[in-house]
Design a protein around this motif. Structure first.
Motif, PDB file in Angstrom:
ATOM      1  N   GLY A 179      10.681  -5.432  -2.221  1.00 27.29           N
ATOM      2  CA  GLY A 179      10.412  -4.240  -1.419  1.00 27.29           C
ATOM      3  C   GLY A 179      11.475  -3.171  -1.616  1.00 27.29           C
ATOM      4  N   ASP A 180      12.738  -3.584  -1.715  1.00 21.82           N
ATOM      5  CA  ASP A 180      13.825  -2.632  -1.973  1.00 21.82           C
ATOM      6  C   ASP A 180      13.667  -1.967  -3.341  1.00 21.82           C
ATOM      7  N   GLN A 181      13.273  -2.741  -4.335  1.00 23.08           N
ATOM      8  CA  GLN A 181      13.055  -2.180  -5.674  1.00 23.08           C
ATOM      9  C   GLN A 181      11.922  -1.161  -5.655  1.00 23.08           C
ATOM     10  N   LEU A 182      10.861  -1.469  -4.926  1.00 21.73           N
ATOM     11  CA  LEU A 182       9.742  -0.545  -4.815  1.00 21.73           C
ATOM     12  C   LEU A 182      10.172   0.726  -4.084  1.00 21.73           C
ATOM     13  N   ALA A 183      10.960   0.583  -3.029  1.00 22.35           N
ATOM     14  CA  ALA A 183      11.442   1.757  -2.293  1.00 22.35           C
ATOM     15  C   ALA A 183      12.283   2.663  -3.198  1.00 22.35           C
ATOM     16  N   LYS A 184      13.095   2.081  -4.065  1.00 21.36           N
ATOM     17  CA  LYS A 184      13.884   2.889  -5.017  1.00 21.36           C
ATOM     18  C   LYS A 184      12.977   3.624  -5.985  1.00 21.36           C
ATOM     19  N   ALA A 185      11.928   2.966  -6.453  1.00 21.06           N
ATOM     20  CA  ALA A 185      10.974   3.600  -7.368  1.00 21.06           C
ATOM     21  C   ALA A 185      10.250   4.746  -6.657  1.00 21.06           C
ATOM     22  N   ILE A 186       9.902   4.556  -5.395  1.00 22.98           N
ATOM     23  CA  ILE A 186       9.240   5.613  -4.639  1.00 22.98           C
ATOM     24  C   ILE A 186      10.191   6.806  -4.465  1.00 22.98           C
ATOM     25  N   ASN A 187      11.461   6.536  -4.200  1.00 24.67           N
ATOM     26  CA  ASN A 187      12.442   7.621  -4.087  1.00 24.67           C
ATOM     27  C   ASN A 187      12.519   8.410  -5.383  1.00 24.67           C
ATOM     28  N   GLN A 188      12.474   7.722  -6.513  1.00 25.25           N
ATOM     29  CA  GLN A 188      12.495   8.411  -7.806  1.00 25.25           C
ATOM     30  C   GLN A 188      11.237   9.263  -7.983  1.00 25.25           C
ATOM     31  N   MET A 189      10.090   8.719  -7.617  1.00 29.12           N
ATOM     32  CA  MET A 189       8.841   9.470  -7.735  1.00 29.12           C
ATOM     33  C   MET A 189       8.864  10.727  -6.886  1.00 29.12           C
ATOM     34  N   ASN A 190       9.555  10.658  -5.741  1.00 24.01           N
ATOM     35  CA  ASN A 190       9.648  11.804  -4.854  1.00 24.01           C
ATOM     36  C   ASN A 190      10.794  12.739  -5.216  1.00 24.01           C
ATOM     37  N   GLY A 191      11.564  12.375  -6.243  1.00 19.55           N
ATOM     38  CA  GLY A 191      12.687  13.208  -6.640  1.00 19.55           C
ATOM     39  C   GLY A 191      13.879  13.111  -5.728  1.00 19.55           C
ATOM     40  N   ASP A 192      13.942  12.020  -4.934  1.00 15.76           N
ATOM     41  CA  ASP A 192      15.040  11.829  -3.978  1.00 15.76           C
ATOM     42  C   ASP A 192      16.221  11.105  -4.579  1.00 15.76           C
ATOM     43  N   ASP A 193      16.136  10.725  -5.818  1.00 14.18           N
ATOM     44  CA  ASP A 193      17.172   9.903  -6.440  1.00 14.18           C
ATOM     45  C   ASP A 193      18.342  10.725  -6.902  1.00 14.18           C
ATOM     46  N   ILE A 195       0.860  -1.177   0.000  1.00  7.57           N
ATOM     47  CA  ILE A 195       0.000   0.000   0.000  1.00  7.57           C
ATOM     48  C   ILE A 195       0.898   1.228   0.000  1.00  7.57           C
ATOM     49  N   LEU A 196       0.663   2.098  -0.986  1.00  5.55           N
ATOM     50  CA  LEU A 196       1.377   3.364  -1.071  1.00  5.55           C
ATOM     51  C   LEU A 196       0.423   4.474  -0.667  1.00  5.55           C
ATOM     52  N   LYS A 197       0.977   5.495  -0.059  1.00  3.06           N
ATOM     53  CA  LYS A 197       0.155   6.668   0.241  1.00  3.06           C
ATOM     54  C   LYS A 197       0.935   7.916  -0.150  1.00  3.06           C
ATOM     55  N   TYR A 198       0.191   8.998  -0.344  1.00  5.63           N
ATOM     56  CA  TYR A 198       0.800  10.272  -0.677  1.00  5.63           C
ATOM     57  C   TYR A 198       0.294  11.331   0.288  1.00  5.63           C
ATOM     58  N   THR A 199       1.215  12.089   0.855  1.00  6.23           N
ATOM     59  CA  THR A 199       0.852  13.251   1.658  1.00  6.23           C
ATOM     60  C   THR A 199       1.691  14.420   1.173  1.00  6.23           C
ATOM     61  N   SER A 200       1.166  15.628   1.356  1.00  7.32           N
ATOM     62  CA  SER A 200       1.932  16.806   0.930  1.00  7.32           C
ATOM     63  C   SER A 200       3.194  16.987   1.771  1.00  7.32           C
ATOM     64  N   GLU A 201       3.200  16.453   2.988  1.00  8.62           N
ATOM     65  CA  GLU A 201       4.375  16.557   3.855  1.00  8.62           C
ATOM     66  C   GLU A 201       5.498  15.617   3.441  1.00  8.62           C
ATOM     67  N   ASN A 202       5.152  14.364   3.118  1.00 11.49           N
ATOM     68  CA  ASN A 202       6.164  13.334   2.882  1.00 11.49           C
ATOM     69  C   ASN A 202       6.231  12.821   1.453  1.00 11.49           C
ATOM     70  N   GLY A 203       5.282  13.201   0.619  1.00 11.42           N
ATOM     71  CA  GLY A 203       5.240  12.662  -0.738  1.00 11.42           C
ATOM     72  C   GLY A 203       4.770  11.212  -0.707  1.00 11.42           C
ATOM     73  N   TRP A 204       5.297  10.421  -1.615  1.00 11.70           N
ATOM     74  CA  TRP A 204       4.935   9.006  -1.713  1.00 11.70           C
ATOM     75  C   TRP A 204       5.715   8.200  -0.686  1.00 11.70           C
ATOM     76  N   GLU A 205       5.048   7.236  -0.071  1.00  4.19           N
ATOM     77  CA  GLU A 205       5.726   6.340   0.870  1.00  4.19           C
ATOM     78  C   GLU A 205       4.928   5.049   1.035  1.00  4.19           C
ATOM     79  N   LEU A 206       5.627   4.007   1.455  1.00  2.00           N
ATOM     80  CA  LEU A 206       4.953   2.751   1.780  1.00  2.00           C
ATOM     81  C   LEU A 206       4.181   2.959   3.072  1.00  2.00           C
ATOM     82  N   ASP A 207       2.987   2.401   3.136  1.00  2.00           N
ATOM     83  CA  ASP A 207       2.120   2.574   4.301  1.00  2.00           C
ATOM     84  C   ASP A 207       2.004   1.234   5.032  1.00  2.00           C
TER      85      ASP A 207
END
Length: 73
Positions: free
Chosen positions: A59-73, A8-20
Motif C-alpha cells: 500500500g505504501d508503494q502504491l501511495a508513492k506511485a500515486i504521488n508521482q502520478m499527481n506530481g507531488d513527488d 481502487i483508485l479514483k481520479y477527480t479534478s479537485e484531488n487528482g489520483w487517490e486511493l478510494d
C-alpha cells in the motif's frame, strides 16, 4: 499459492489520483486480499500489527506511485 492485493483508485479534478477506501469497503466487503489457494478474501490487516503478505508495504508503494502520478513527488 498466489496472494492478490486489490485496490481502487479514483481520479477527480479537485484531488487528482487517490486511493478510494470507501469504494473498497463497498466493493470488497470481505477484504481486498485474495488467496487463490483457499479461494478466500480477507482484510490486509491480520491483527496485532501484522499485515497479510506485507499489505502495508504494498500500500505504501502504491501511495508513492500515486504521488508521482499527481506530481507531488
Amino acid at each position: 499459492m498466489t496472494i492478490e492485493h486489490h485496490f481502487i483508485l479514483k481520479y477527480t479534478s479537485e484531488n487528482g489520483w487517490e486511493l478510494d477506501y470507501d469504494s473498497e469497503e463497498v466493493r470488497f466487503p470481505d477484504g481486498t486480499v485474495f488467496n487463490d489457494e483457499t479461494n478466500e478474501w480477507s482484510s490486509g490487516y491480520a491483527g496485532d500489527g501484522e499485515f497479510i503478505d506485507n499489505d502495508d508495504i504494498i500500500g505504501d508503494q502504491l501511495a508513492k506511485a500515486i504521488n508521482q502520478m499527481n506530481g507531488d513527488d
